[in-house]
Design an enzyme around this catalytic site. Structure first.
Site, PDB file in Angstrom:
ATOM      1  N   GLY A  72       0.679  -1.385   0.217  1.00  0.00           N
ATOM      2  CA  GLY A  72      -0.338  -0.277   0.226  1.00  0.00           C
ATOM      3  C   GLY A  72       0.698   0.943  -0.124  1.00  0.00           C
ATOM      4  O   GLY A  72       2.315   1.022   0.519  1.00  0.00           O
ATOM      5  N   ASP A  91      -7.969  11.138  12.383  1.00  0.00           N
ATOM      6  CA  ASP A  91      -7.757  10.990  11.039  1.00  0.00           C
ATOM      7  C   ASP A  91      -8.703   9.623  11.435  1.00  0.00           C
ATOM      8  O   ASP A  91      -8.116   9.087  10.223  1.00  0.00           O
ATOM      9  CB  ASP A  91      -6.935  10.660  10.178  1.00  0.00           C
ATOM     10  CG  ASP A  91      -6.355  10.629   8.811  1.00  0.00           C
ATOM     11  OD1 ASP A  91      -7.202  11.179   8.191  1.00  0.00           O
ATOM     12  OD2 ASP A  91      -5.685  10.350   7.842  1.00  0.00           O
ATOM     13  N   LYS A 113       5.335   0.687   8.190  1.00  0.00           N
ATOM     14  CA  LYS A 113       5.106   1.682   7.383  1.00  0.00           C
ATOM     15  C   LYS A 113       5.949   2.574   7.192  1.00  0.00           C
ATOM     16  O   LYS A 113       6.181   3.049   8.396  1.00  0.00           O
ATOM     17  CB  LYS A 113       3.552   2.296   8.222  1.00  0.00           C
ATOM     18  CG  LYS A 113       3.377   3.405   7.698  1.00  0.00           C
ATOM     19  CD  LYS A 113       1.733   3.319   7.621  1.00  0.00           C
ATOM     20  CE  LYS A 113       1.248   4.631   6.836  1.00  0.00           C
ATOM     21  NZ  LYS A 113      -0.423   4.172   6.931  1.00  0.00           N
ATOM     22  N   MET A 140       0.994   9.564   3.466  1.00  0.00           N
ATOM     23  CA  MET A 140       1.651   9.330   4.848  1.00  0.00           C
ATOM     24  C   MET A 140       3.011   8.754   4.253  1.00  0.00           C
ATOM     25  O   MET A 140       4.031   8.937   5.579  1.00  0.00           O
ATOM     26  CB  MET A 140       1.003   9.266   5.656  1.00  0.00           C
ATOM     27  CG  MET A 140      -0.267  10.797   5.975  1.00  0.00           C
ATOM     28  SD  MET A 140      -0.464  10.258   7.600  1.00  0.00           S
ATOM     29  CE  MET A 140       0.111  11.394   8.417  1.00  0.00           C
TER      30      MET A 140
END
Length: 307
Positions: free
Chosen positions: A23, A138, A45, A27
């Site tokens: 993905g 968020d 991430k 960000m």
């Protein structure tokens, strides 16, 4: 800047075996990897360097430490974090499922009972974080994972780490902290004090989309959508949604935080009760059917008496 995959691979190869990219967004980039020591799949991430450098990096590291303390079955736990060159990263378990965004794209609006189940999962996760003094800021379908019918909230603390005191400013990548389709009016106003009710508003936007197939406010451009968050009321929910749930959702979408429920937990209780009420109500066909049976029974009894 070099290739994030190569940088992370070189820095972490002793601990993690990088597999593939799963993905990418505004960000950062997410890679699937193998935890060599524990023989398990993880997700790494990597945050874009322009979002995690200097003061931003310090804030990111502080918020990650706070978020690591969250322990809840519907919150994606943090396993590890650090920096590699100009990149900041954090590691979570790999979830065998899909994002709520992917689920909505695949199926459109969901049945009411399924939407209620996922809503309560997310609300319980948020309530736990709020009790620890952590606001997500968020909440959106992309940050909610679905696995085996359970919802798991991801990226806790990340949005807060990236935005600091000015919640409404544009990031270096041009995206608003608090995604436009789900951002609360108080975030848009740039209020210095943002509390748990901003997550409540964003969650209500997500639930509205689960029930109708689209967010409460859509428009031709971001500016139009943001104006609607501040000034407009969403279209009424369809009659197929239980009345109690419609009322709870519209209250959670109030422009003023003080007019919403006092907590996400209170909102979840309203949603749960409305779902139980809808299941306990007698289906529309039952009363006519019972009436017909009574008439038939009375007719038989009358004939027996007459005979």
């Amino acid at each position: 800047m070099g290739d994030p995959h190569e940088i992370i691979h070189e820095a972490l190869s002793d601990t993690y075996e990088l597999e593939d990219e799963i993905g990418a967004g505004g960000m950062g980039t997410v890679f699937r990897a193998r935890d060599r020591k524990h023989e398990r799949s993880v997700a790494i991430k990597v945050i874009h360097p322009e979002l995690a450098s200097g003061a931003e990096l310090t804030r990111f590291e502080r918020e990650i430490r706070v978020t690591a303390k969250l322990q809840h079955p519907h919150i994606l736990p943090l396993l590890d974090s650090g920096t590699a060159g100009d990149l900041a990263y954090y590691v979570t378990p790999f979830v065998d499922g899909e994002s709520l965004r992917d689920l909505i794209r695949r199926r459109g609006k969901l049945p009411v009972e399924e939407a209620i189940k996922l809503t309560i999962d997310v609300a319980e996760a948020l309530e736990h974080a709020h009790q620890q003094g952590i606001v997500h800021r968020d909440i959106k379908p992309e940050n909610i994972l679905v696995s085996n019918g359970e919802a798991i909230v991801a990226d806790f603390g990340l949005a807060r780490a990236m935005c600091g005191a000015d919640q409404a400013t544009l990031t270096a990548t041009g995206s608003i902290v608090g995604t436009p389709l789900y951002v609360s009016p108080e975030q848009l106003a740039g209020l210095e004090t943002i509390d748990a009710r901003t997550d409540l508003y964003s969650l209500a936007c997500v639930v509205y989309e689960l029930l109708t197939g689209q967010p409460p406010f859509v428009g031709a451009n971001i500016s139009d959508i943001l104006k609607q968050h501040i000034y407009e009321r969403p279209e009424p929910l369809p009659g197929s949604v239980p009345g109690g749930m419609r009322g709870a959702l519209m209250k959670a979408l109030s422009k003023r935080p003080a007019e919403r429920q006092g907590s996400v937990g209170e909102f979840a209780a309203s949603i749960r009760n409305s779902g139980e009420g809808s299941r306990s109500r007698m289906p529309a066909w039952v009363l006519p059917a019972v009436a017909a049976l009574v008439i038939v029974a009375l007719g038989i009894a009358w004939r027996n008496c007459a005979g």
